[in-house]
Enzyme design. Structure first.
Site, PDB file in Angstrom:
ATOM      1  N   SER A 256      -5.529  -7.427  -4.969  1.00 24.54           N
ATOM      2  CA  SER A 256      -5.083  -6.442  -5.948  1.00 24.54           C
ATOM      3  C   SER A 256      -3.596  -6.181  -5.812  1.00 24.54           C
ATOM      4  CB  SER A 256      -5.805  -5.113  -5.718  1.00 24.54           C
ATOM      5  OG  SER A 256      -7.192  -5.296  -5.750  1.00 24.54           O
TER       6      SER A 256
ATOM      7  N   HIS B 150      -6.959 -12.263 -10.640  1.00 21.53           N
ATOM      8  CA  HIS B 150      -7.408 -10.908 -10.283  1.00 21.53           C
ATOM      9  C   HIS B 150      -8.441 -10.400 -11.281  1.00 21.53           C
ATOM     10  CE1 HIS B 150      -6.404  -6.394  -9.796  1.00 21.53           C
ATOM     11  NE2 HIS B 150      -7.224  -6.757  -8.841  1.00 21.53           N
TER      12      HIS B 150
ATOM     13  N   GLU C 230      -6.223 -10.831 -14.491  1.00 17.89           N
ATOM     14  CA  GLU C 230      -4.765 -10.959 -14.415  1.00 17.89           C
ATOM     15  C   GLU C 230      -4.455 -12.276 -13.706  1.00 17.89           C
ATOM     16  OE1 GLU C 230      -2.667  -6.643 -14.040  1.00 17.89           O
ATOM     17  OE2 GLU C 230      -3.944  -7.180 -12.367  1.00 17.89           O
TER      18      GLU C 230
ATOM     19  N   ASN D 136      -2.813  -2.335 -11.657  1.00 15.35           N
ATOM     20  CA  ASN D 136      -2.752  -1.399 -10.525  1.00 15.35           C
ATOM     21  C   ASN D 136      -1.402  -0.698 -10.417  1.00 15.35           C
ATOM     22  OD1 ASN D 136      -5.352  -1.324  -9.402  1.00 15.35           O
ATOM     23  ND2 ASN D 136      -5.072  -3.408  -8.640  1.00 15.35           N
TER      24      ASN D 136
HETATM   25  N1  LIG Z   1     -13.089  -3.035  -5.344  1.00 11.54           N
HETATM   26  C1  LIG Z   1     -12.456  -3.237  -6.487  1.00 11.54           C
HETATM   27  O1  LIG Z   1     -12.620  -2.494  -7.462  1.00 11.54           O
HETATM   28  C2  LIG Z   1     -11.527  -4.415  -6.620  1.00 11.54           C
HETATM   29  C3  LIG Z   1     -11.076  -4.787  -7.894  1.00 11.54           C
HETATM   30  C4  LIG Z   1     -10.244  -5.917  -8.020  1.00 11.54           C
HETATM   31  C5  LIG Z   1      -9.856  -6.618  -6.890  1.00 11.54           C
HETATM   32  N2  LIG Z   1     -10.292  -6.215  -5.652  1.00 11.54           N
HETATM   33  C6  LIG Z   1      -9.849  -7.001  -4.486  1.00 11.54           C
HETATM   34  O2  LIG Z   1     -10.912  -7.881  -4.125  1.00 11.54           O
HETATM   35  C7  LIG Z   1     -10.870  -8.126  -2.706  1.00 11.54           C
HETATM   36  C8  LIG Z   1     -12.238  -7.806  -2.111  1.00 11.54           C
HETATM   37  O3  LIG Z   1     -12.535  -6.444  -2.376  1.00 11.54           O
HETATM   38  P1  LIG Z   1     -14.036  -5.893  -2.370  1.00 11.54           P
HETATM   39  O4  LIG Z   1     -13.994  -4.575  -3.046  1.00 11.54           O
HETATM   40  O5  LIG Z   1     -14.963  -6.961  -2.844  1.00 11.54           O
HETATM   41  O6  LIG Z   1     -14.263  -5.687  -0.786  1.00 11.54           O
HETATM   42  P2  LIG Z   1     -15.647  -5.609   0.014  1.00 11.54           P
HETATM   43  O7  LIG Z   1     -15.331  -4.917   1.280  1.00 11.54           O
HETATM   44  O8  LIG Z   1     -16.728  -5.087  -0.871  1.00 11.54           O
HETATM   45  O9  LIG Z   1     -16.003  -7.163   0.307  1.00 11.54           O
HETATM   46  C9  LIG Z   1     -15.272  -7.988   1.181  1.00 11.54           C
HETATM   47  C10 LIG Z   1     -16.223  -9.028   1.750  1.00 11.54           C
HETATM   48  O10 LIG Z   1     -15.484  -9.986   2.524  1.00 11.54           O
HETATM   49  C11 LIG Z   1     -16.279 -10.339   3.647  1.00 11.54           C
HETATM   50  N3  LIG Z   1     -15.411 -10.917   4.688  1.00 11.54           N
HETATM   51  C12 LIG Z   1     -14.657 -10.252   5.604  1.00 11.54           C
HETATM   52  N4  LIG Z   1     -14.040 -11.148   6.398  1.00 11.54           N
HETATM   53  C13 LIG Z   1     -14.404 -12.382   5.969  1.00 11.54           C
HETATM   54  C14 LIG Z   1     -14.085 -13.692   6.389  1.00 11.54           C
HETATM   55  N5  LIG Z   1     -13.245 -13.921   7.397  1.00 11.54           N
HETATM   56  N6  LIG Z   1     -14.666 -14.745   5.737  1.00 11.54           N
HETATM   57  C15 LIG Z   1     -15.522 -14.537   4.703  1.00 11.54           C
HETATM   58  N7  LIG Z   1     -15.838 -13.303   4.263  1.00 11.54           N
HETATM   59  C16 LIG Z   1     -15.289 -12.241   4.886  1.00 11.54           C
HETATM   60  C17 LIG Z   1     -16.962  -9.049   4.055  1.00 11.54           C
HETATM   61  O11 LIG Z   1     -18.118  -9.316   4.857  1.00 11.54           O
HETATM   62  C18 LIG Z   1     -17.296  -8.430   2.696  1.00 11.54           C
HETATM   63  O12 LIG Z   1     -18.574  -8.817   2.237  1.00 11.54           O
HETATM   64  C19 LIG Z   1      -9.731  -7.270  -2.165  1.00 11.54           C
HETATM   65  O13 LIG Z   1      -8.584  -8.074  -2.096  1.00 11.54           O
HETATM   66  C20 LIG Z   1      -9.558  -6.193  -3.233  1.00 11.54           C
HETATM   67  O14 LIG Z   1      -8.250  -5.667  -3.279  1.00 11.54           O
HETATM   68  C21 LIG Z   1     -11.137  -5.142  -5.500  1.00 11.54           C
END
Ligand SMILES: NC(=O)c1ccc[n+]([C@@H]2O[C@H](COP(=O)([O-])OP(=O)(O)OC[C@H]3O[C@@H](n4cnc5c(N)ncnc54)[C@H](O)[C@@H]3O)[C@@H](O)[C@H]2O)c1
Length: 286
Positions: free
Chosen positions: A121, A142, A154, A193
């Site tokens: 993000s 994104h 994005e 964002n």
């Molecule tokens: N939450 C949102 O609304 C949103 C929206 C757009 C983008 N994002 C971005 O998406 C990304 C993930 O966010 P999220 O909300 O899904 O987080 P989350 O915490 O729900 O999921 C992250 C996942 O990654 C896994 N993980 C951790 N270390 C790992 C590794 N070494 N290898 C493989 N898997 C691993 C974890 O077990 C977990 O299941 C971030 O960069 C976030 O900024 C989030």
């Protein structure tokens, strides 16, 4: 250049599970890499729950649900990404973790034309690109939460992304997944964002200072501005750890006080109050 048929997703949390789901629903073969066996099981369950919900809502037939699941393999073995033509990284918003993840993806993906994408993000794409031996193949793609519902993607090329890789990523998001693509320069926060996070942080500062209750702040924006949800409920949906991390990257990049995460947000994350995913944030869930 060959059409993308084999996709990898790294991380099967809120976002990775959604990206895997929409890719498989579009007919692609999907490998999802998670950290360990319990995370593999949780990730697969997340995808199954979402598909079952799509069936209940009449958006997906029972046959398509089964076929979609059949196209997704969730594993903790990185070598399974070897033959992927496009990989989307969706691990938590922690820069050293993402840099290490890109180093790893670069080592295992053998196709030199493969696109290495990040769903970050706010972390500059260039930092991830420079962790690989092929920065011209690295790009930000994104998605928005929930991925199966929200149409936007994005696209964020870095200074070094090749036009061919950018074109391939754009075609994956729009032609294959049917998403609407907008482009942003490689600046922390990109377009959405950069506008959204200061608003969310303002609502947290408003609550912190005792200006109004969480319910009234959210009701104000829903009833007064026709937003589908208020800023505190939206922060809970995104995950407070993610809101904090995105704000911190934007603050590091621009040094503007409006991006600085307020102490209340930091303490809530310290306490494990992460919003919907932990059952409690600014509101209670479950
Ligand atoms: N939450 C949102 O609304 C949103 C929206 C757009 C983008 N994002 C971005 O998406 C990304 C993930 O966010 P999220 O909300 O899904 O987080 P989350 O915490 O729900 O999921 C992250 C996942 O990654 C896994 N993980 C951790 N270390 C790992 C590794 N070494 N290898 C493989 N898997 C691993 C974890 O077990 C977990 O299941 C971030 O960069 C976030 O900024 C989030």
């Amino acid at each position: 250049m060959s059409e993308i048929e084999r996709v990898g997703v790294v991380g099967c949390g809120l976002m990775g599970s959604g990206i895997a789901e929409v890719s498989a629903r579009a007919g692609l073969d999907v490998v999802v890499l998670e950290a360990d066996q319990p995370a593999v099981d949780a990730g697969r369950a997340r995808i199954e729950t979402s598909l079952a919900q799509a069936v209940r809502r009449g958006k997906l037939s029972e046959d398509d649900r089964a076929a979609t699941l059949g196209r997704i393999r969730v594993t903790w073995e990185a070598d399974a990404l070897g033959d992927r033509q496009l990989v989307v990284e969706a691990v938590p918003e922690i820069e050293p973790l993402k840099v290490e993840t890109f180093r790893r993806i670069d080592k295992v993906v053998s196709d030199g034309e493969a696109v290495l994408a990040s769903n970050t993000s706010s972390i500059p794409i260039m930092k991830l690109a420079m962790a690989t031996q092929r920065p011209e193949q690295v790009i930000g793609v994104h998605f928005f939460n929930p991925v199966p519902v929200l149409p936007l993607v994005e696209l964020v090329p870095s200074l070094l992304t090749s036009p061919a890789a950018a074109e391939r990523a754009a075609s994956f998001a729009s032609a294959t997944l049917g998403k609407h693509v907008i482009r942003s320069q490689d600046r922390a926060g990109f377009v959405v964002n950069a506008l959204l996070i200061p608003y969310l942080l303002s609502s947290i500062r408003m609550l912190e200072s005792g200006f109004a209750t969480a319910e009234d702040i959210d009701t104000g924006m829903v009833q007064g501005c026709a937003h589908p949800m208020g800023p505190l409920a939206l922060s809970d949906l995104i995950g407070l750890d993610t809101v904090m991390a995105v704000a911190q990257s934007m603050y590091d990049e621009f040094k503007e006080p409006l991006y600085a995460p307020p102490p209340m947000l930091l303490r809530m994350v310290d306490a494990g109050l992460l919003g919907r995913k932990s059952g409690r944030g600014f509101h209670q869930y479950g």
